[in-house]
Design a protein around this motif. Structure first.
Motif, PDB file in Angstrom:
ATOM      1  N   CYS A 172     -11.150  -5.071  -4.840  1.00  0.00           N
ATOM      2  CA  CYS A 172     -10.518  -3.686  -4.606  1.00  0.00           C
ATOM      3  C   CYS A 172     -10.447  -3.055  -5.727  1.00  0.00           C
ATOM      4  N   ARG A 173     -10.585  -1.677  -5.530  1.00  0.00           N
ATOM      5  CA  ARG A 173     -10.875  -0.629  -6.552  1.00  0.00           C
ATOM      6  C   ARG A 173     -10.027   0.578  -6.575  1.00  0.00           C
ATOM      7  N   LEU A 174      -9.398   0.971  -7.507  1.00  0.00           N
ATOM      8  CA  LEU A 174      -8.386   2.374  -7.240  1.00  0.00           C
ATOM      9  C   LEU A 174      -9.192   3.440  -7.985  1.00  0.00           C
ATOM     10  N   VAL A 175      -9.343   4.361  -7.211  1.00  0.00           N
ATOM     11  CA  VAL A 175     -10.415   5.600  -7.616  1.00  0.00           C
ATOM     12  C   VAL A 175      -9.682   6.982  -7.604  1.00  0.00           C
ATOM     13  N   ASP A 176      -9.867   7.723  -8.679  1.00  0.00           N
ATOM     14  CA  ASP A 176      -9.287   9.168  -8.652  1.00  0.00           C
ATOM     15  C   ASP A 176     -10.032   9.657  -7.945  1.00  0.00           C
ATOM     16  N   ALA A 177      -9.331  10.245  -6.617  1.00  0.00           N
ATOM     17  CA  ALA A 177     -10.198  10.994  -5.659  1.00  0.00           C
ATOM     18  C   ALA A 177     -10.619  12.512  -5.923  1.00  0.00           C
ATOM     19  N   ARG A 178     -10.122  13.001  -7.151  1.00  0.00           N
ATOM     20  CA  ARG A 178     -10.527  14.311  -7.539  1.00  0.00           C
ATOM     21  C   ARG A 178     -12.011  14.158  -7.879  1.00  0.00           C
ATOM     22  N   ASN A 179     -12.193  13.067  -8.738  1.00  0.00           N
ATOM     23  CA  ASN A 179     -13.559  13.250  -9.340  1.00  0.00           C
ATOM     24  C   ASN A 179     -14.513  11.897  -9.064  1.00  0.00           C
ATOM     25  N   GLY A 180     -13.725  10.997  -8.320  1.00  0.00           N
ATOM     26  CA  GLY A 180     -14.451   9.624  -8.122  1.00  0.00           C
ATOM     27  C   GLY A 180     -14.566   8.733  -9.302  1.00  0.00           C
ATOM     28  N   SER A 181     -14.051   8.762 -10.084  1.00  0.00           N
ATOM     29  CA  SER A 181     -13.661   7.943 -11.156  1.00  0.00           C
ATOM     30  C   SER A 181     -12.915   6.632 -11.002  1.00  0.00           C
ATOM     31  N   GLU A 182     -13.374   5.501 -11.329  1.00  0.00           N
ATOM     32  CA  GLU A 182     -12.823   4.470 -11.000  1.00  0.00           C
ATOM     33  C   GLU A 182     -11.602   4.121 -12.158  1.00  0.00           C
ATOM     34  N   LEU A 183     -10.329   4.062 -11.675  1.00  0.00           N
ATOM     35  CA  LEU A 183      -9.200   3.750 -12.471  1.00  0.00           C
ATOM     36  C   LEU A 183      -8.963   2.372 -13.060  1.00  0.00           C
ATOM     37  N   ALA A 184      -9.142   1.416 -11.941  1.00  0.00           N
ATOM     38  CA  ALA A 184      -8.987  -0.026 -12.158  1.00  0.00           C
ATOM     39  C   ALA A 184      -9.752  -0.794 -10.850  1.00  0.00           C
ATOM     40  N   ARG A 185     -10.176  -1.938 -11.215  1.00  0.00           N
ATOM     41  CA  ARG A 185     -10.568  -2.873 -10.253  1.00  0.00           C
ATOM     42  C   ARG A 185      -9.999  -4.184 -10.387  1.00  0.00           C
ATOM     43  N   ILE A 186     -10.064  -4.769  -9.193  1.00  0.00           N
ATOM     44  CA  ILE A 186      -9.511  -6.222  -9.164  1.00  0.00           C
ATOM     45  C   ILE A 186     -10.271  -7.219  -8.390  1.00  0.00           C
ATOM     46  N   THR A 187     -10.941  -8.148  -8.807  1.00  0.00           N
ATOM     47  CA  THR A 187     -11.910  -8.962  -8.315  1.00  0.00           C
ATOM     48  C   THR A 187     -11.163 -10.191  -7.704  1.00  0.00           C
ATOM     49  N   LEU A 188     -11.244 -10.544  -6.374  1.00  0.00           N
ATOM     50  CA  LEU A 188     -10.521 -11.728  -5.750  1.00  0.00           C
ATOM     51  C   LEU A 188     -11.516 -12.764  -5.970  1.00  0.00           C
ATOM     52  N   SER A 189     -11.264 -13.683  -6.942  1.00  0.00           N
ATOM     53  CA  SER A 189     -12.099 -14.698  -7.201  1.00  0.00           C
ATOM     54  C   SER A 189     -11.431 -16.300  -6.583  1.00  0.00           C
ATOM     55  N   GLU A 190     -10.383 -16.225  -6.171  1.00  0.00           N
ATOM     56  CA  GLU A 190      -9.917 -17.544  -5.717  1.00  0.00           C
ATOM     57  C   GLU A 190     -10.480 -17.452  -4.311  1.00  0.00           C
TER      58      GLU A 190
END
Length: 189
Positions: A125-143
């Motif tokens: 899952c990733r959180l993106v700034d909707a104003r400019n599409g820049s990714e703020l954070a990403r979480i990889t579910l590896s379990e």
């Protein structure tokens, strides 16, 4: 590229992002390869549960209810396979419009069709700034596990600021986000 958020790590979303008012949580995944090659179709469902400061549910947005009661949270709709590149399901949150009694937004995912996370690869899952599409954070579910649900992240208020916590925990739960409320409550701020 945003921060690769680890389990338990917290970040301040508003620091360095003046005017951040709308974010998009994107969920992506692929099925593991089948015995004849190709990937299995996996039906994961992204949802968000909104909690107040007493950890009571204020609202829940999922493929079954695409818009919060106040309109501050909107779900893109259901992706039944996970096929294709990029985000498979999206949830847009207008932070400026989230009611003041909402303290935490807990993002969860579950397998409506009953497949387990043993069958899922490359889930994130990733959180993106909707104003400019820049990714703020990403979480990889590896379990990998026999569970059909996961609690991914929390976006929560701290005074006038918004923060994010990486959770990335597989969870016992049913086929819908409603079934995950007891587990998600443990992560509400």
């Amino acid at each position: 590229m945003g921060i690769n958020l680890q389990k338990g790590q917290r970040i301040d979303l508003t620091k360095g992002n003046a005017g951040l008012s709308e974010v998009l949580m994107g969920l992506g995944w692929e099925g593991v390869s089948g015995w004849l090659g190709g990937s299995k179709n996996i039906d994961l469902d992204a949802s968000v549960i909104l909690f107040d400061e007493n950890k009571n549910v204020v609202d829940l947005v999922s493929f079954r209810k695409l818009r919060s009661n106040d309109g501050s949270v909107i779900h893109s709709g259901d992706n039944l396979t996970g096929a294709g590149a990029g985000d498979d399901e999206k949830i847009t949150v207008s932070l400026a419009r989230v009611p003041s009694n909402v303290k935490s937004l807990i993002f969860v995912v579950n397998s409506f069709s009953g497949q387990t996370f043993k069958d899922v690869k490359e889930a994130y899952c990733r959180l993106v700034d909707a104003r400019n599409g820049s990714e703020l954070a990403r979480i990889t579910l590896s379990e990998k596990g026999a569970q059909r649900s996961a609690i991914l992240a929390s976006v929560y208020r701290n005074g006038s600021e918004w923060k994010m916590a990486g959770i990335s925990e597989l969870a016992e739960g049913g086929r819908t986000a409603e079934d995950l409320i007891p587990a998600a409550k443990n992560y509400a701020a």
